[in-house]
Design a protein around this motif. Sequence first.
Motif, short mmCIF file in Angstrom:
data_model
loop_
_atom_site.label_atom_id
_atom_site.label_comp_id
_atom_site.label_asym_id
_atom_site.label_seq_id
_atom_site.Cartn_x
_atom_site.Cartn_y
_atom_site.Cartn_z
N ALA A 142 44.89 38.73 8.46
CA ALA A 142 44.10 37.71 9.16
C ALA A 142 44.83 37.26 10.43
CB ALA A 142 43.82 36.52 8.25
N GLU A 143 46.13 37.05 10.32
CA GLU A 143 46.90 36.62 11.49
C GLU A 143 46.92 37.71 12.55
OE1 GLU A 143 51.32 34.95 12.74
OE2 GLU A 143 50.84 35.25 10.63
N ARG A 144 47.06 38.96 12.13
CA ARG A 144 47.04 40.09 13.08
C ARG A 144 45.70 40.14 13.81
NH1 ARG A 144 47.15 45.41 10.15
NH2 ARG A 144 44.99 44.80 9.94
N ASP A 145 44.61 39.93 13.08
CA ASP A 145 43.29 39.93 13.71
C ASP A 145 43.15 38.78 14.72
OD1 ASP A 145 42.68 42.13 12.15
OD2 ASP A 145 41.47 41.00 10.70
N GLU A 146 43.68 37.62 14.35
CA GLU A 146 43.64 36.47 15.26
C GLU A 146 44.44 36.75 16.53
OE1 GLU A 146 45.08 33.20 12.95
OE2 GLU A 146 43.25 33.05 11.77
N LEU A 147 45.59 37.40 16.37
CA LEU A 147 46.41 37.74 17.54
C LEU A 147 45.71 38.75 18.44
CD1 LEU A 147 49.96 37.96 15.91
CD2 LEU A 147 49.13 36.23 17.51
N ALA A 148 44.98 39.67 17.85
CA ALA A 148 44.23 40.64 18.64
C ALA A 148 43.17 39.94 19.47
CB ALA A 148 43.60 41.70 17.74
N VAL A 149 42.49 38.96 18.88
CA VAL A 149 41.47 38.19 19.61
C VAL A 149 42.15 37.40 20.73
CG1 VAL A 149 39.82 36.29 19.45
CG2 VAL A 149 39.85 38.06 17.68
N ALA A 150 43.26 36.75 20.41
CA ALA A 150 43.98 35.97 21.42
C ALA A 150 44.43 36.86 22.58
CB ALA A 150 45.18 35.27 20.80
N GLU A 151 44.86 38.06 22.27
CA GLU A 151 45.30 38.99 23.31
C GLU A 151 44.13 39.37 24.23
OE1 GLU A 151 48.01 43.03 23.51
OE2 GLU A 151 46.67 42.76 21.79
N ARG A 152 42.97 39.64 23.64
CA ARG A 152 41.80 39.98 24.46
C ARG A 152 41.39 38.81 25.34
NH1 ARG A 152 40.08 42.54 19.58
NH2 ARG A 152 38.69 40.82 19.14
N VAL A 153 41.42 37.59 24.79
CA VAL A 153 41.07 36.41 25.58
C VAL A 153 42.05 36.24 26.73
CG1 VAL A 153 40.93 33.89 25.52
CG2 VAL A 153 39.88 35.23 23.69
N LEU A 154 43.34 36.38 26.45
CA LEU A 154 44.36 36.25 27.48
C LEU A 154 44.15 37.29 28.59
CD1 LEU A 154 46.94 34.92 28.52
CD2 LEU A 154 48.23 36.53 27.10
N GLU A 155 43.83 38.51 28.21
CA GLU A 155 43.57 39.54 29.22
C GLU A 155 42.39 39.16 30.11
OE1 GLU A 155 43.06 43.18 27.06
OE2 GLU A 155 45.20 43.36 26.63
N ARG A 156 41.30 38.68 29.49
CA ARG A 156 40.12 38.29 30.27
C ARG A 156 40.42 37.13 31.20
NH1 ARG A 156 36.25 37.82 25.45
NH2 ARG A 156 36.37 39.92 24.68
N VAL A 157 41.12 36.12 30.70
CA VAL A 157 41.44 34.96 31.51
C VAL A 157 42.36 35.38 32.66
CG1 VAL A 157 42.68 32.76 31.52
CG2 VAL A 157 41.07 33.28 29.68
N GLU A 202 42.53 38.29 34.09
CA GLU A 202 41.70 39.03 35.06
C GLU A 202 40.87 38.07 35.90
OE1 GLU A 202 39.41 41.78 32.74
OE2 GLU A 202 41.15 43.05 32.30
N GLN A 203 40.30 37.05 35.26
CA GLN A 203 39.49 36.08 36.00
C GLN A 203 40.34 35.32 37.01
OE1 GLN A 203 37.75 33.67 32.94
NE2 GLN A 203 36.08 35.11 32.53
N ILE A 204 41.53 34.92 36.61
CA ILE A 204 42.41 34.20 37.51
C ILE A 204 42.80 35.09 38.69
CG2 ILE A 204 44.74 33.23 37.75
CD1 ILE A 204 44.37 32.11 34.89
N ALA A 205 43.10 36.35 38.40
CA ALA A 205 43.46 37.29 39.47
C ALA A 205 42.29 37.48 40.42
CB ALA A 205 43.90 38.62 38.88
N ASP A 206 41.08 37.61 39.89
CA ASP A 206 39.89 37.77 40.73
C ASP A 206 39.66 36.52 41.59
OD1 ASP A 206 39.48 40.27 39.65
OD2 ASP A 206 37.87 39.62 38.29
N GLU A 207 39.86 35.35 41.00
CA GLU A 207 39.67 34.11 41.76
C GLU A 207 40.70 33.99 42.88
OE1 GLU A 207 39.80 30.97 38.89
OE2 GLU A 207 37.89 31.55 37.98
N ARG A 208 41.92 34.41 42.61
CA ARG A 208 42.96 34.36 43.64
C ARG A 208 42.63 35.31 44.79
NH1 ARG A 208 48.35 34.11 39.88
NH2 ARG A 208 48.18 31.90 39.38
#
Length: 74
Positions: free
Chosen positions: A32-47, A49-55
Amino acid sequence: MDPELLVRITARRAELDELEERLTKQLTEGRAERDELAVAERVLERVSEQIADERVSATPVPAQMGARAGGRSC
């Protein structure tokens, strides 16, 4: 059959059953923790990317700045 040996076998089986339960619980929690970390990793990647695009979109392009400056002085 030796009654003392039977008691020892029964006790050991109970210990192993408890160990199996604890390990199964730990494995479930770990998955369960590994799955949560995978989700957190995907969210971090998206955020990220969004920050880089905004910059990039907020940074003025040097050629446009020069054209604007030239247009103002005319």
